[in-house]
Scaffold this active site. Sequence first.
Site, PDB file in Angstrom:
ATOM      1  N   LYS A   1       0.855  -1.097  -0.005  1.00 41.37           N
ATOM      2  CA  LYS A   1       0.035  -0.032  -0.058  1.00 41.37           C
ATOM      3  C   LYS A   1       0.959   1.328  -0.065  1.00 41.37           C
ATOM      4  O   LYS A   1       1.534   1.444   0.891  1.00 41.37           O
ATOM      5  CB  LYS A   1      -0.888   0.162   1.407  1.00 41.37           C
ATOM      6  CG  LYS A   1      -2.054   1.322   1.031  1.00 41.37           C
ATOM      7  CD  LYS A   1      -2.657   1.411   2.512  1.00 41.37           C
ATOM      8  CE  LYS A   1      -1.908   2.592   2.990  1.00 41.37           C
ATOM      9  NZ  LYS A   1      -1.587   4.142   2.496  1.00 41.37           N
TER      10      LYS A   1
ATOM     11  N   GLU B   1      10.157   0.852  10.356  1.00 37.85           N
ATOM     12  CA  GLU B   1      11.242   1.772  10.218  1.00 37.85           C
ATOM     13  C   GLU B   1      10.426   3.113  10.389  1.00 37.85           C
ATOM     14  O   GLU B   1       9.543   3.503   9.483  1.00 37.85           O
ATOM     15  CB  GLU B   1      11.895   1.737   8.730  1.00 37.85           C
ATOM     16  CG  GLU B   1      13.147   2.559   8.670  1.00 37.85           C
ATOM     17  CD  GLU B   1      13.254   3.872   8.210  1.00 37.85           C
ATOM     18  OE1 GLU B   1      13.075   4.749   9.015  1.00 37.85           O
ATOM     19  OE2 GLU B   1      13.038   3.919   7.003  1.00 37.85           O
TER      20      GLU B   1
ATOM     21  N   CYS C   1      13.716  10.676   7.415  1.00 35.31           N
ATOM     22  CA  CYS C   1      13.495  10.007   8.727  1.00 35.31           C
ATOM     23  C   CYS C   1      14.695  10.068   9.540  1.00 35.31           C
ATOM     24  O   CYS C   1      14.685  10.347  10.698  1.00 35.31           O
ATOM     25  CB  CYS C   1      12.951   8.591   8.480  1.00 35.31           C
ATOM     26  SG  CYS C   1      14.067   7.591   7.469  1.00 35.31           S
TER      27      CYS C   1
ATOM     28  N   GLU D   1       9.764  15.281  16.070  1.00 38.74           N
ATOM     29  CA  GLU D   1      10.028  15.159  14.544  1.00 38.74           C
ATOM     30  C   GLU D   1       9.340  16.311  13.735  1.00 38.74           C
ATOM     31  O   GLU D   1       8.133  16.439  13.895  1.00 38.74           O
ATOM     32  CB  GLU D   1       9.890  14.074  14.267  1.00 38.74           C
ATOM     33  CG  GLU D   1      10.363  13.674  12.622  1.00 38.74           C
ATOM     34  CD  GLU D   1      10.236  12.362  12.155  1.00 38.74           C
ATOM     35  OE1 GLU D   1       9.183  11.627  12.470  1.00 38.74           O
ATOM     36  OE2 GLU D   1      11.273  11.859  11.640  1.00 38.74           O
TER      37      GLU D   1
HETATM   38  P1  NAI Z   1       2.018   8.101   8.408  1.00 46.02           P
HETATM   39  O1  NAI Z   1       2.707   7.195   9.434  1.00 46.02           O
HETATM   40  O2  NAI Z   1       0.772   8.407   8.988  1.00 46.02           O
HETATM   41  O3  NAI Z   1       2.175   7.450   7.025  1.00 46.02           O
HETATM   42  C1  NAI Z   1       2.855   6.543   6.592  1.00 46.02           C
HETATM   43  C2  NAI Z   1       2.042   5.364   5.914  1.00 46.02           C
HETATM   44  O4  NAI Z   1       1.134   4.745   6.892  1.00 46.02           O
HETATM   45  C3  NAI Z   1       1.066   5.746   4.850  1.00 46.02           C
HETATM   46  O5  NAI Z   1       0.895   4.803   3.602  1.00 46.02           O
HETATM   47  C4  NAI Z   1      -0.320   5.996   5.576  1.00 46.02           C
HETATM   48  O6  NAI Z   1      -1.189   5.550   4.609  1.00 46.02           O
HETATM   49  C5  NAI Z   1      -0.164   4.601   6.223  1.00 46.02           C
HETATM   50  N1  NAI Z   1      -1.081   4.610   7.581  1.00 46.02           N
HETATM   51  C6  NAI Z   1      -1.514   5.624   8.303  1.00 46.02           C
HETATM   52  N2  NAI Z   1      -2.516   5.373   9.426  1.00 46.02           N
HETATM   53  C7  NAI Z   1      -2.397   4.109   9.154  1.00 46.02           C
HETATM   54  C8  NAI Z   1      -3.184   2.978   9.889  1.00 46.02           C
HETATM   55  N3  NAI Z   1      -3.728   3.348  11.019  1.00 46.02           N
HETATM   56  N4  NAI Z   1      -2.929   1.657   9.385  1.00 46.02           N
HETATM   57  C9  NAI Z   1      -1.929   1.268   8.682  1.00 46.02           C
HETATM   58  N5  NAI Z   1      -1.532   2.075   7.961  1.00 46.02           N
HETATM   59  C10 NAI Z   1      -1.695   3.520   8.237  1.00 46.02           C
HETATM   60  O7  NAI Z   1       2.866   9.318   8.193  1.00 46.02           O
HETATM   61  P2  NAI Z   1       2.059  11.030   7.865  1.00 46.02           P
HETATM   62  O8  NAI Z   1       0.836  11.026   8.593  1.00 46.02           O
HETATM   63  O9  NAI Z   1       2.078  10.891   6.261  1.00 46.02           O
HETATM   64  O10 NAI Z   1       3.182  12.048   8.267  1.00 46.02           O
HETATM   65  C11 NAI Z   1       3.190  12.214   9.540  1.00 46.02           C
HETATM   66  C12 NAI Z   1       4.522  12.253  10.378  1.00 46.02           C
HETATM   67  O11 NAI Z   1       5.073  11.091  10.124  1.00 46.02           O
HETATM   68  C13 NAI Z   1       5.632  13.327   9.435  1.00 46.02           C
HETATM   69  O12 NAI Z   1       5.489  14.450   9.956  1.00 46.02           O
HETATM   70  C14 NAI Z   1       6.906  12.503   9.792  1.00 46.02           C
HETATM   71  O13 NAI Z   1       7.367  13.168  11.098  1.00 46.02           O
HETATM   72  C15 NAI Z   1       6.599  11.396  10.031  1.00 46.02           C
HETATM   73  N6  NAI Z   1       7.018  10.300   8.834  1.00 46.02           N
HETATM   74  C16 NAI Z   1       8.087   9.575   8.863  1.00 46.02           C
HETATM   75  C17 NAI Z   1       8.413   8.922   7.822  1.00 46.02           C
HETATM   76  C18 NAI Z   1       9.739   7.870   7.882  1.00 46.02           C
HETATM   77  O14 NAI Z   1      10.313   7.897   6.812  1.00 46.02           O
HETATM   78  N7  NAI Z   1      10.205   7.631   8.989  1.00 46.02           N
HETATM   79  C19 NAI Z   1       7.721   8.957   6.459  1.00 46.02           C
HETATM   80  C20 NAI Z   1       6.533   9.997   6.609  1.00 46.02           C
HETATM   81  C21 NAI Z   1       6.035  10.353   7.672  1.00 46.02           C
END
Ligand code: NAI
Length: 500
Positions: free
Chosen positions: A198, A273, A307, A404
């Site tokens: 996904k 991660e 990240c 972050e």
């Molecule tokens: P997120 O963690 O919500 O999104 C990442 C993935 O998780 C997306 O594919 C999303 O659809 C999915 N997701 C979200 N809620 C879920 C759930 N309940 N069950 C299963 N999958 C789910 O990140 P978001 O909201 O885009 O960004 C928020 C913050 O997260 C950013 O400001 C940043 O601090 C952090 N982040 C860290 C990343 C990294 O590479 N470690 C990448 C993206 C965001």
Amino acid sequence: MTSMNQYKLSEKVRNFISSPRKMLINGQWVNSVSGKNFNTHDPATGDVIVAVAEGDKEDINRAVAAARKAFDDGPWSSMTPTERERCMYRLADLMEQNADTLSELEALDNGKNVAIARAVDIQVAIDYIRYMAGWPSKIMGSTLPLSVPYAPGAKFLGYTLKEPVGVVGQIIPWNFPALMCAWKLGPALASGCTVVLKPAEETPLTALYIGELICEAGFPEGVVNIVPGYGHTAGAALTAHKDVDKIAFTGSTEVGKIIVKAAADTMKNVSMELGGKSPAIILPDADLSVAIPGAASAIFFNQGQVCCAGSRLFVPDSLYDQVVKGLAEVANGMKIGSGLNPENMVNPLVSQIQFDRVMGYIESGRAEGADIVAGGGRRGDKGYFVEPTILGNTNRDMKVVREEIFGPVVCVQRYKDVSEIPKLANDTIYGLGASIWTRDISNVVKIVPKIRSGSVWVNCHNVLDVAMPFGGYKQSGFGKDMGKEALDSYLETKSVCIMS
Ligand code: NAI
Ligand code: MG
């Protein structure tokens, strides 16, 4: 389709976005069961690029059923390792032939610089699929020197088999969409797993394009299924599904915790991660002609949406003014604009939500008394452009230092003595990356073991390589991406004992 951006897109990209994109289930491109689509946007303008099929529980059910079948009785698990290798090499070759298209699509969907996407995101994605393509014929168990003291006289042969964990659900973020796709697909396919992937709702396009290349490369149907959709619907359904054996996730620590809890009900294997607040530490003897531009790129690369970005910068009192001045010169000299023009080194954040979040942090830093040494504002009146921002004289209690930000915002902290470094560096819930900048090897030898993080860079930052495992300590997660270690979390070990 709206005409977006002033930049002329290539014919391949224009064709790809000329009609709604479907999802890939069991080798077929299909609409969502509900018939619903969602839009993906150009972060440089906010305009809609194209509609994409919106996956939900029923689509996930179908995709998991296809992946299950391809794993349990399909051709994938019965293929020889060299046959699987050939499929993966074909995919890497096709990605290379389509590298310019993938880069342009990535720049359009995520906002990032197209030349950097080509040189970094797409190139490393290709290299990684190739790196992993070499593994199937080299994954080995061991023979075991058994004693079995309670069976005197009997002879045993003991050995281990390495077997794929099964059907893997992979949930990836929007900051490096194609690269994350490769990071996840590579080890899963090399180990013989089948996949439901996904992509992030903000950036589904390159994963879908790679899906077309997967079909062209001749992977059997159902081996890779790609279901775009939202996290709380499609993502949650994948995490909870009883027929999924493993979840591999990259994203926020907040969502990582939700996924680990949901996966516990069916005791899935999970790898995570997650977020970071990585320190970049300039030591008093550092070569500042390297450390200043290095510290700038540690935070400004990919608009800080990394990240392991070097978001906490530690500078000795004695060098503070010089370093901050040098950093401000770099920040103020960066060209801001659409990623489709490769000269623009600061590109938009991915979405309105991320833009609001990052601007909120800058305001919080201001309110808590940080100096705004550079940037601090929005650029332009459309698109999600944030100026490269330096917050000076920050301290450990400020929200901007604790949380972050995931934007082009660095928090500079002063320190007095090198002996404080390990404590300062580790003063965070995260542990993903860290860099130290020094010319003295004895500093390296002393400090590296004391830093609680999965990567430590010396005189560089954000350097990732296909051969080098990458992953977190503490709340940055567990399990590794890249390197040989990435395979470990996709393999089960079976002990076999034969009595003769
Ligand atoms: P997120 O963690 O919500 O999104 C990442 C993935 O998780 C997306 O594919 C999303 O659809 C999915 N997701 C979200 N809620 C879920 C759930 N309940 N069950 C299963 N999958 C789910 O990140 P978001 O909201 O885009 O960004 C928020 C913050 O997260 C950013 O400001 C940043 O601090 C952090 N982040 C860290 C990343 C990294 O590479 N470690 C990448 C993206 C965001
Ligand atoms: Mg989210």
